[in-house]
Structures are given as structure tokens and as C-alpha cells.
Write a protein that holds these residues in place. Structure first.
Motif, PDB file in Angstrom:
ATOM      1  N   LEU A  19       0.752   4.606  -2.270  1.00  0.00           N
ATOM      2  CA  LEU A  19       0.688   5.950  -1.722  1.00  0.00           C
ATOM      3  C   LEU A  19       1.822   6.823  -2.238  1.00  0.00           C
ATOM      4  N   CYS A  23      -5.539   0.902   5.208  1.00  0.00           N
ATOM      5  CA  CYS A  23      -5.811  -0.244   5.851  1.00  0.00           C
ATOM      6  C   CYS A  23      -6.884   0.113   5.432  1.00  0.00           C
ATOM      7  N   ILE A  49       0.832  -1.196   0.000  1.00  0.00           N
ATOM      8  CA  ILE A  49       0.000   0.000   0.000  1.00  0.00           C
ATOM      9  C   ILE A  49       0.868   1.248   0.000  1.00  0.00           C
ATOM     10  N   ILE A  66      -4.937   6.939   4.309  1.00  0.00           N
ATOM     11  CA  ILE A  66      -5.792   5.754   4.333  1.00  0.00           C
ATOM     12  C   ILE A  66      -6.878   5.978   5.386  1.00  0.00           C
ATOM     13  N   HIS A 102      -6.846   2.483  -4.604  1.00  0.00           N
ATOM     14  CA  HIS A 102      -6.802   1.439  -3.582  1.00  0.00           C
ATOM     15  C   HIS A 102      -8.037   1.533  -2.708  1.00  0.00           C
ATOM     16  N   HIS A 103      -8.812   0.451  -2.650  1.00  0.00           N
ATOM     17  CA  HIS A 103      -9.926   0.360  -1.716  1.00  0.00           C
ATOM     18  C   HIS A 103     -10.275  -1.105  -1.517  1.00  0.00           C
ATOM     19  N   ALA A 119     -11.544   0.170   3.811  1.00  0.00           N
ATOM     20  CA  ALA A 119     -10.441   1.130   3.841  1.00  0.00           C
ATOM     21  C   ALA A 119     -10.235   1.669   2.436  1.00  0.00           C
ATOM     22  N   GLN A 120      -9.879   2.950   2.345  1.00  0.00           N
ATOM     23  CA  GLN A 120      -9.713   3.576   1.041  1.00  0.00           C
ATOM     24  C   GLN A 120      -8.588   4.604   1.093  1.00  0.00           C
ATOM     25  N   VAL A 121      -7.845   4.699   0.009  1.00  0.00           N
ATOM     26  CA  VAL A 121      -6.763   5.668  -0.112  1.00  0.00           C
ATOM     27  C   VAL A 121      -7.320   7.003  -0.589  1.00  0.00           C
ATOM     28  N   ILE A 153      -6.087   1.363   8.777  1.00  0.00           N
ATOM     29  CA  ILE A 153      -6.173   0.335   7.754  1.00  0.00           C
ATOM     30  C   ILE A 153      -6.491  -1.005   8.412  1.00  0.00           C
ATOM     31  N   SER A 210      -2.174  -3.017  -5.170  1.00  0.00           N
ATOM     32  CA  SER A 210      -3.281  -2.357  -4.479  1.00  0.00           C
ATOM     33  C   SER A 210      -4.546  -3.206  -4.573  1.00  0.00           C
ATOM     34  N   GLY A 270      -2.778   7.151   8.547  1.00  0.00           N
ATOM     35  CA  GLY A 270      -4.074   6.566   8.321  1.00  0.00           C
ATOM     36  C   GLY A 270      -4.386   5.349   9.157  1.00  0.00           C
TER      37      GLY A 270
END
Length: 415
Positions: A26, A36, A22, A405, A378-379, A396-398, A85, A345, A83
């Protein structure tokens, strides 16, 4: 999908897919913008919120904003600057409180230092509408320059991918269990050998003080330098109790087990794992009714690469497994497709009904595909409990700003 033995190939997708991949995702985001689980029991009645006051209003936050579970300025930020996660939720049927364990993340290559990941607890008394932080339950363990073989220092143990479960049939002092993945992190990356520890207590609040046990490991512990180094740093915790790669011939090539999910049915504990085999990543199912957690039974392969590629040809395998029961008593599996083109991801959560847990048989297709935001890179990593009527499934989502996150409420519920 019936305890089947898979044909292994020379394809190798890596032996680990947690926070490290991840951070690569990022780093790509930062370069553009500058900047996360576990589940308690089968169906439960509608929870009655507890009347217990939170420990301090300054530790609580109305985390839900639209579909976004995001902290207000009153919420703690230490340990989670980058974040939250890998959420995992479990419901306390006595109080109605829902507990969440998640990975709090700091650092990462995009800010010029190794990432640091700890396990933290939070709880909700209003079915997920707001959450109170309960602090760190498993902190990062600094090792200085005493690092794994052939690795430079300084290094530390990250505590990742926790799963929280309440077992009503267990002895009272051990009804709450926290399983987590401890892995050495060096300035370059995570060391590709790790193990699962477990803490047990009568209440989630007591897990931080509980003595951990070295519970699970895989085939990587056949390498003497690795085993010797891990043994030295686990002095006082006893030997590894369960070698999952020795449970069944299907698992003999699994170097590492990660991405654990849990669900409890009375005194039976179900657990899913990502088996990192050099040829194929498999999501497998095991269970135990042993109060000591030492005797486990292998049930079979739940999903593999063929299953995800039938839905998403760009994904070599699933990861981020989680188990939960719906109100209908049906065991379900949540897994996230891994996008190889985006540095590993995750993309969405595929929810499968486990039609026969004894044979690890799942429905031929996902019951539901949950995509919180198809535009983000990313999710996934979903968790659920029927008590979360205000949020439904949590993922969890970026995002493109700190914290990168975040946990979001999808609103998806299951019968």
C-alpha cells in the motif's frame, strides 16, 4: 501429496505474511497516487433467510456494488478507515444467516503511524447481497511502552487473520468458534512471534464477551525471552495448550503457525495452517474431534513451494489458507500465491480439491484459479460458503483510494 516430508533449504521467505506485508504494498500505491477462514459444515440446503430485523438500519449497508463489497455512508467506518481484509464466513443452518469475521485495519506506515488491526463481525440475511456490521469482537490491546524484548514503544497487540466456524456436533455452548492470531506490533513492524487464541460461544453475537484461550503456538516459544514476555501478557488465560511444532517431525522446524483456515464436519474440525519454517513455507492440515480442542492429529502437507512454483514461477510460496466444503461434500483448500517481487503481495486464489483429508492429499492441479483483477498489485485471501449465492467466493483487493483494502464478490461458486 501424502503427509510427505519436504527437503528443507536455506531459503528464507520470512516468518510472517499477514497485514504487515500488505502495508508495504500500500505504501507503494500511496507514493504513486498521493494518497485483507473458516467455514461451517459440509453441503447445506438452500438457506431460508431469517425474519429477524437487523439491530439498526444505520448499521447495515447494501455492500454489493457490481462486484465490489463496499460500505455506503451509513456503514460504520471506525476501526476500518484503511480497509477490510482476511474475511472468513460461516453459515448458521438454523436461521440461514451468514456471518463474516474480518480484520478491520487502521493506520500503517503510509499514514505515518503503526497499523492497528482488530477482529470485527458482520452478517447477511440475504445470501450476501447486503451486510450488517455487528461491531468489534476482538479489539486492539494497547501495551504502552511494555514492549517485546529489544523493541521500542509504544506497542500494542494486533488481532489478525480470524477464522470463524460453526460446529454442529459440538456442545451447544461451544458451537461457534473464532480463532485469531494475536501479534505484538511495534513502531517498526510486527514482532515476529505470535500465537493463536480461540473464543467459543453458543452464538456469534456472544463471542465478544467470551473468555479467550491460548490455544496454538510454534517453535518461537522455545526462545525464553519471548515466552516469558508472552506469558506475562497472557496472565489469566492459562498456558499455551497446543504446541503445533511438537505434533509431528514434519513440523519441528515451524517457528510460527499463521493463516489458519477451518471447516467443520459434524464433530470433526479441520484446520489448515501456514507453517513458517526457515527453509520452506508449508500449508499443512490438522484435525480434532476433541470438544476441548486439546488433542490434534497431523495429516500432512497440503501444498508447498514446489506446487505454487509449478503454476507461478514468480511466487516462492502460498499463504492465506482457507478451507470450505462445497455442496458436493468435497473439502476444498483456497490459497494465495505470494509475489516476492511485490513485497509479499498476494496474487489470485488457487482452489484445490482435498481428495483425501486423512492423508492431506489434494488434486495435482487447482480446480480453479480465481483472479478478481489481474491488474492490481494485491488480491486474494478468499472465503466461501455455498449459502453465499449472491456473491460467490469473496476476496480482498487493494485499491488506489481509501479504504485501500476492500472485499469483493467474485461470483465464483462451487458444486
Amino acid at each position: 501429496m501424502n503427509g510427505r516430508k519436504r527437503g528443507f533449504t536455506s531459503r528464507h521467505h520470512g516468518v510472517r505474511q499477514g497485514v504487515a506485508t500488505i502495508w508495504l504494498t500500500l505504501a507503494l500505491i500511496v507514493s504513486v497516487v498521493g494518497g485483507c477462514g473458516g467455514q461451517a459444515g459440509p453441503p447445506t440446503p438452500e438457506p431460508t433467510p431469517t425474519t429477524t430485523d437487523p439491530p439498526s438500519r444505520m448499521t447495515c449497508a447494501a455492500l454489493i456494488r457490481g462486484v465490489e463489497l463496499e460500505p455506503t455512508v451509513a456503514a460504520p467506518t471506525a476501526g476500518v478507515s484503511e480497509g477490510r481484509i482476511d474475511p472468513s464466513v460461516a453459515h448458521d443452518p438454523t436461521t440461514g444467516r451468514v456471518w463474516m469475521v474480518y480484520s478491520g485495519a487502521e493506520g500503517g506506515p503510509f499514514v505515518g503511524r503503526p497499523f492497528r488491526v482488530s477482529q470485527r463481525l458482520a452478517f447477511s440475511d440475504d445470501r450476501g447481497a447486503s451486510w450488517c456490521d455487528h461491531g468489534e469482537v476482538v479489539p486492539v490491546a494497547d501495551l504502552g511502552d511494555d514492549c517485546p524484548p529489544d523493541s521500542d514503544g509504544p506497542c500494542h497487540f494486533n488481532q489478525e487473520v480470524g477464522t470463524l466456524v460453526h460446529m454442529p456436533g459440538a456442545p451447544p455452548a461451544r458451537r461457534w468458534k473464532l480463532f485469531y492470531f494475536t501479534v505484538a506490533a511495534t513502531p517498526d513492524n510486527n514482532y515476529p512471534f505470535a500465537q493463536y487464541l480461540v473464543r467459543e460461544a453458543s452464538q456469534p453475537e456472544a463471542l465478544a464477551a467470551a473468555t479467550p484461550r491460548r490455544l496454538f503456538a510454534g517453535g518461537s516459544f522455545e526462545f525464553p525471552p519471548v515466552a516469558a514476555w508472552m506469558d506475562r501478557h497472557a496472565a489469566g488465560l492459562g498456558p499455551t495448550e497446543v504446541r503445533l511444532d511438537q505434533l509431528h517431525p514434519d513440523l519441528e522446524n515451524c517457528l510460527q503457525f499463521s493463516e489458519m483456515g477451518t471447516a467443520a464436519d459434524g464433530d470433526r474440525l479441520w484446520a489448515s495452517f501456514l507453517c513458517a519454517d526457515p527453509g520452506e513455507h508449508l500449508t499443512v492440515l490438522v484435525s480434532t474431534d476433541d470438544p476441548e480442542l486439546r488433542a490434534w492429529r497431523y495429516h500432512g502437507v497440503l501444498v508447498d513451494g514446489d506446487d505454487v512454483r509449478a503454476i507461478d514461477a514468480s511466487s516462492p510460496n502460498y499463504s492465506a489458507s482457507e478451507l470450505f466444503f462445497g455442496r458436493d461434500g468435497q473439502l476444498r483448500l483456497s490459497v494465495s500465491p505470494v509475489r516476492a517481487a511485490n513485497n509479499g503481495s498476494y496474487h489470485a486464489c488457487h482452489i484445490y480439491r482435498v481428495t483425501d483429508p486423512e492423508t492431506a492429499t489434494v488434486a495435482p492441479e487447482p480446480e480453479r484459479v480465481v483472479t478478481p483483477n489481474s491488474e492490481t498489485v494485491h488480491h486474494g485471501m478468499c472465503t466461501y460458503d455455498p449459502a453465499l449465492t449472491e456473491t460467490g467466493l469473496i476476496a480482498a483487493q487493494v485499491f488506489e483510494s481509501r479504504p485501500f483494502i476492500r472485499l469483493i464478490a467474485t461470483g465464483e461458486t462451487f458444486p
